[in-house]
Design an enzyme around this catalytic site. Structure first.
Site, PDB file in Angstrom:
ATOM      1  N   GLU A 280      77.157  43.617  60.104  1.00 17.19           N
ATOM      2  CA  GLU A 280      77.280  42.246  59.887  1.00 17.19           C
ATOM      3  C   GLU A 280      78.767  41.943  59.500  1.00 17.19           C
ATOM      4  O   GLU A 280      79.179  42.584  58.633  1.00 17.19           O
ATOM      5  CB  GLU A 280      76.207  41.526  59.473  1.00 17.19           C
ATOM      6  N   GLU A 391      72.914  31.145  59.507  1.00 16.34           N
ATOM      7  CA  GLU A 391      71.547  31.600  58.730  1.00 16.34           C
ATOM      8  C   GLU A 391      71.660  30.937  57.457  1.00 16.34           C
ATOM      9  O   GLU A 391      72.533  30.589  56.667  1.00 16.34           O
ATOM     10  CB  GLU A 391      71.338  32.979  58.652  1.00 16.34           C
TER      11      GLU A 391
END
Length: 476
Positions: A280, A391
């Site tokens: 990520e 998120e």
């Protein structure tokens, strides 16, 4: 704990605390009080009689002492089980036993924190302070945390790999700016800029043991879990060897220390069970991790669904940094403004066809470093899903949905200059070539709080707008 150390210094105690040193400490404390009373006796004969009687009966019993300082001192000493006090009842003995845990636990926590800091923070040849308060250490490249890993010990960073075919320079010239480098500070040749982790960073953490890691959770994309909410675009069903996108940077409001808001790319393989592998990279606002509300460039990896492996940035051995001008975890500047200038960063993650390591590029062709292939299981081969988007953590403060913002804090329908976006999304194929997305799906698991709208055109290729304010009339 500061109060405790001051008290110990006052009475002349020495660490570490033991049973013998405890008795000495109490005696020194008594001597100190007697000398004080004798001085007062010379000044006030009336008080002297009372104090003389008090001193003669004094045997480390704090209940008869009238001044507040000795009461506090003896109470803390009792609570630390350092003074053999005769208790008058079982209840008082039980209370003292319970109180004993607190200072011991605090000392144990502090000891754990300092040991971890000694492991994370490597010796620096040079240190300077960023305008946002960060300390940036210039660390020799072969001393960085990655080389604590048993499979990397004694090694040095690898040379740059072959870049993907079709990789064109991004159109924005200032997309790799970070606050720490704006003052002209640079690390010497052969060193890397590493953001120093400080004691207060770890003290803020909800768990010192898991500092630098995401909370363990089951990761799905068709629903939320453990308060994590998403607005994402993703592709799956093929073999992926990397991904690229330009990500709009904002400074969303995060309402409390234990929530965060991020925008990132995920390169994923394995199931959504305990064998999940992810790589990520993106930007995040995380008051718990960084102590402020700046958007910061970050990386992450895990090979077991966030359980025991992986971490943010360089907070564990794993990611190998090769760039001397990018500090992972440092604040990004400038940021986008509502109805104003828009700023994005370009990120590229791809698998080196020769050695199999996963490399990260940030900005205009700047290689940041790589994740060694051996860190992973499924990602040793290829990814089975690539995901882009936002998120947030919703801790439901006061029993209602959080007002932590995603992206710009505005819904996707507001469009350019108001909503946050991803643009020019691509994947890397088996031939190490960048290709457009062919089957992008978009998903918002709480669309009344944060939503997403996708599109495609000749300038931005595959893109989407996403984000939202969190709590509102439709998201109570």
């Amino acid at each position: 704990m500061v109060t405790m150390y001051w008290i110990l210094a006052l009475v002349g105690a020495e660490l570490p605390w033991t049973k013998n040193s405890t008795n000495i400490l109490c005696c020194k404390f008594h001597d100190y009080r007697r000398r004080q009373y004798q001085q007062q006796q010379q000044e006030d004969s009336t008080k002297a009689k009372k104090q003389e009687n008090f001193s003669s009966n004094m045997a480390c019993s704090y209940s008869k002492i009238s001044p507040i300082i000795p009461i506090v001192i003896c109470f803390l000493l009792v609570a630390s089980s350092m003074c053999p006090v005769a208790q008058s009842s079982d209840i008082r003995r039980e209370t003292a036993a319970n109180q004993t845990l607190k200072p011991e636990q605090e000392l144990k926590k502090l000891k754990t924190i300092r040991a971890r800091l000694n492991k994370i923070n490597k010796p620096a040849l040079k240190t300077f302070q960023s305008p946002d308060g960060d300390l940036i250490d210039c660390v020799l490249s072969h001393h960085q945390p990655a080389f604590d890993h048993p499979q990397l010990k004694g090694q040095k960073p690898l040379d740059p790999p072959e870049r993907p075919k079709g990789q064109n320079p991004p159109g924005m010239a200032a997309e790799n700016y970070q606050l720490w480098s704006m003052s002209g500070n640079l690390c010497p040749e052969g060193t890397l800029p590493i953001r120093r982790t400080r004691e207060e960073d770890m003290m803020r953490a909800s768990s010192v043991r898991r500092f630098g890691r995401k909370l363990r959770r089951h990761v799905r994309r068709d629903t939320s879990s453990n308060g994590h909410e998403h607005a994402v675009g993703y592709v799956s069903g093929d073999q992926y060897y990397g991904a690229k996108a330009s990500i709009n940077v904002w400074a969303p409001k995060v309402v409390n220390q234990y929530e965060f808001s991020l925008s990132q790319m995920w390169v994923i393989s394995g199931s959504f069970g305990d064998d999940l592998n992810t790589i990520e990279a993106g930007w995040q606002v995380s008051p718990e991790l960084y102590g402020d509300n700046y958007p910061r460039f970050f990386t992450y990896w895990t090979t077991d669904a966030y359980q025991a492996t992986g971490c943010y940035n360089l907070l564990c051995s794993g990611f190998v940094q090769t760039n001397s001008r990018i500090a992972i975890g440092a604040a990004i500047s400038p940021t986008s403004t509502y109805h104003g200038g828009q700023f994005d960063i370009s990120l590229l993650i791809w698998k080196d066809p020769k050695h199999g390591n996963w490399w990260l590029e940030f900005g205009n062709g700047v290689l940041v470093g790589y994740w060694p292939s051996f860190l992973f299981t499924h990602l040793q081969n290829h990814a089975s899903m690539v995901q882009f988007g936002g998120e947030v953590v919703n801790s439901r403060p006061s029993g209602s949905h959080t007002a932590t913002q995603m992206g710009s804090g505005h819904f996707a329908g507001e469009g350019f200059g108001k909503a946050s976006y991803f643009r020019n999304m691509q994947v890397v194929d088996w031939d190490n070539s960048l290709i457009p997305l062919s089957n992008l799906k978009v998903l918002a698991d709480h669309p009344n709080c944060y939503d997403i709208q996708g599109g495609i055109n000749n300038v931005w290729g595959n893109y989407f707008y996403y984000g939202g304010p969190g709590r509102n009339v439709r998201c109570p």
